[in-house]
Design an enzyme around this catalytic site. Structure first.
Site: not given
Length: 241
Positions: A164, A168
């Site tokens: 994750y 980003k």
């Protein structure tokens, strides 16, 4: 914030709940027509109903950001309904599963990494490029990519999530590349960090409301023509990354 003077249309991906729904509701409150992008038909139509009940003009758009065909169909639906797109908020995102050390860097599950990247990064590129012809028809097109300070190489916030967090970081980097590519045009793109928001994404164990998380996205979606480009912002200003 002032209402828009003419009817403008905004597509928010993953708009059926949480921050995405709050962004849609906030844009609707200032006069945007809302294209509610979501995979699940029932949740999508429920969100549209809530937005309309609140006085917003909204319509549902079937949208799976991991599917080329679905994204192409969404662009066609928006063209038929609105004819152009003024704002795109790439909000759809996933955390990815974490069981069995799936996001521990030493045992990182590459299938989890691929799945997270397919939604959080490839999905953003897929949707953005499909919507560009519609955005270019607008006077002041804006693109907002919903990121996270967990992707900051400097801040290193949150738990260790080796799928994750890097997704980003990559999203921020691609945002900059879009901004560079759009230099000299009226298309303005930035990344937004909503902060730690109470949604099902965080198990509702967070201090900020979806409305608080949505505020920075709404601000970036309504930037003036001389606004910043290719930045990463939260409520306090520029996020180091």
């Amino acid at each position: 914030m002032e209402r828009v003077n003419e009817t403008k249309t905004a597509l928010v991906t993953g708009a059926n709940k949480g921050i995405g729904f709050a962004i849609a509701r906030g844009l609707g409150a200032i006069g945007f027509t809302l294209a509610v992008g979501a995979r699940d038909e029932g949740r999508r139509e429920e969100a549209v109903g809530k937005l309309r009940a609140g006085g917003a003009d909204a319509f549902g758009v079937a949208l799976d950001v991991t599917s080329d065909a679905s994204v192409a169909g969404a662009a066609e639906a928006i063209e038929r309904t609105a004819g152009r797109l003024d704002v795109l908020v790439n909000n759809a995102g996933i955390a990815g599963r974490t069981d069995g050390g799936a996001q521990d860097p030493a045992t990182l599950d590459l299938d989890v990494l691929r799945t997270v990247l397919d939604t959080n990064v490839f999905g953003v590129v897929r949707v953005t490029n499909a919507m560009l012809p519609l955005l270019r028809r607008a006077d002041s097109p804006r693109i907002v990519n919903m990121s996270s300070n967990m992707g900051s190489l400097e801040l290193r916030t949150g738990p260790v999530l080796a799928a994750y967090a890097p997704s980003k970081s990559l999203l921020n980097s691609i945002t900059v590349q879009y901004a560079r590519g759009f230099e000299g045009t009226n298309v303005i793109v930035n990344a937004a960090c909503p902060g730690y928001v109470a949604t099902d994404f965080t198990g509702f164990a967070a201090p900020r409301t979806p409305e608080q998380g949505a505020a920075i996205a709404i601000r970036l979606a309504t930037l003036p023509d001389d606004g910043p480009r290719g930045g990463f912002f939260d409520d306090a200003g520029t996020v180091p990354w």
